[in-house]
Design an enzyme around this catalytic site. Structure first.
Site, short mmCIF file in Angstrom:
data_model
loop_
_atom_site.label_atom_id
_atom_site.label_comp_id
_atom_site.label_asym_id
_atom_site.label_seq_id
_atom_site.Cartn_x
_atom_site.Cartn_y
_atom_site.Cartn_z
CG ASP A 96 -2.01 7.63 -8.97
OD1 ASP A 96 -0.95 7.54 -8.32
OD2 ASP A 96 -3.12 7.30 -8.51
CG ASP A 100 0.11 6.03 -4.43
OD1 ASP A 100 0.00 6.64 -5.51
OD2 ASP A 100 -0.78 5.23 -4.00
CG HIS A 134 -3.78 3.08 -0.47
ND1 HIS A 134 -2.45 2.85 -0.60
CD2 HIS A 134 -4.13 3.93 -1.48
CE1 HIS A 134 -2.01 3.50 -1.67
NE2 HIS A 134 -3.00 4.18 -2.22
CG HIS A 174 -4.05 -0.70 -2.23
ND1 HIS A 174 -3.65 -0.91 -3.52
CD2 HIS A 174 -4.54 0.56 -2.21
CE1 HIS A 174 -3.92 0.18 -4.25
NE2 HIS A 174 -4.46 1.07 -3.48
CD GLU A 178 -5.52 7.16 -3.94
OE1 GLU A 178 -5.59 7.34 -5.16
OE2 GLU A 178 -4.97 6.17 -3.44
CD GLU A 193 -2.25 8.54 -4.19
OE1 GLU A 193 -2.26 8.44 -5.43
OE2 GLU A 193 -2.35 7.57 -3.42
#
Ligand code: MN
Ligand code: MN
Length: 307
Positions: free
Chosen positions: A83, A94, A166, A174, A199, A292
């Protein structure tokens, strides 16, 4: 560059590095070599690191990165979650992938276990695809969660109920809105132009994660007074370099030495000047997969920046 151009740029960088780094996921690779490769490639690309590269193995769902001198080694058949995050002008990509480590897998696992593990990986991929197919302006986030849950349920597996995607904002990983992995009755409605990271996690366990021992990832919270000079210096350093997005304990101990760095991080977390993330482990010690992507919400759908 516009906000959108920066999101596209960070997405391209993150996905390229994710795909390159994936090739390192095999028997015998040291986790620290993988995370340091990812982090150095992000910096080489001219982007910034949006958070320490996470490499979480097997029943650990997230929030592990190597401490300095980490001897953790990838074994054949390990379920490896990679990740990573890149940031261009503060706009974050992300993205995460799960790979079952190559090597003599059948020495470590039975054929039934290997089949199950492959299904767990497929389930989080299917969950993410279902989420992407559902995401558009005007939709409730719980509808995305419902789609993820349904897709994973088809494999007779569970999502991780207490982990979410998020929203993203400039320099903010976040940014306040959560994208659930089941229908949690959150009626928040997504808007055109919003950036979100989605994710899904899948497991054959109950689908709950709990804190595991150790702290490897931290976030700055607020200024506090400290008596110890070295702790003051570390706090100053964090304020100057890592004020907005998470940082690695390894970066601090590399800069200040193992002893001073560790003592400072302990004091800073106890005083809530920094937040210490615990690794998250599946409650029944079952294997967990994750996939994700980062999306920009549009009128009729979305653009996936990390494809
Ligand atoms: Mn991530
Ligand atoms: Mn994320």
């Amino acid at each position: 560059a516009s906000m959108m151009e920066s999101y596209i740029q960070s997405g391209k960088i993150a996905s390229k590095i994710r795909d390159e780094a994936s090739k390192m996921i095999k028997e015998g690779t040291l986790v620290i070599d993988l995370v340091e490769y990812v982090e150095s490639e992000i910096l080489k690309s001219g982007a910034e690191i949006a958070f320490p590269c996470n490499v979480s193995l097997n029943e650990v769902a997230a929030h592990y990165t190597s401490p300095a001198g980490d001897k953790t080694t990838i074994h054949a058949g390990d379920m490896v979650k990679l990740d990573l995050g890149a940031m261009v002008d503060g706009y974050i990509a992300d993205t995460a992938i799960t790979i079952i480590a190559d090597g003599n897998i059948d020495e470590n696992y039975t054929q039934d276990e290997i089949n199950l593990h492959e299904e767990i990986v497929e389930a989080s991929e299917a969950g993410l695809e279902a989420a992407i197919a559902t995401a558009r302006a005007g939709i409730e986030v719980s509808k995305i969660g419902e789609a993820v849950h349904e897709a994973i349920s088809e494999y007779k597996l569970n999502p991780i109920f207490n982990l979410t995607g998020h929203s993203l904002e400039q320099n903010n990983l976040h940014a306040g809105i959560s994208i659930p992995n089941y229908d949690n009755h959150d009626h928040y409605i997504l808007e055109e132009g919003q950036a979100v990271a989605i994710e899904p996690f899948a497991t054959n366990g109950e689908g709950i994660v709990n804190d595991a021992p150790g702290h490897y990832i931290f976030s700055y919270l607020k200024n506090r007074p400290f008596r110890m000079k070295s702790t003051q210096r570390v706090l100053k350093y964090i304020q100057n370099n890592h004020k907005f997005v998470p940082f690695s304990g390894r970066w601090i101990t590399n800069e200040f030495g193992e002893r001073k760095g560790s003592i400072a991080l302990k004091q800073l977390s106890e005083a809530m000047a920094v937040y210490a993330y615990a690794p998250l482990r599946e409650k029944q010690d079952c294997f967990v997969s994750q996939k994700e992507h980062t999306l920009i919400i549009e009128k009729e759908g979305c653009t996936v920046t990390t494809i």
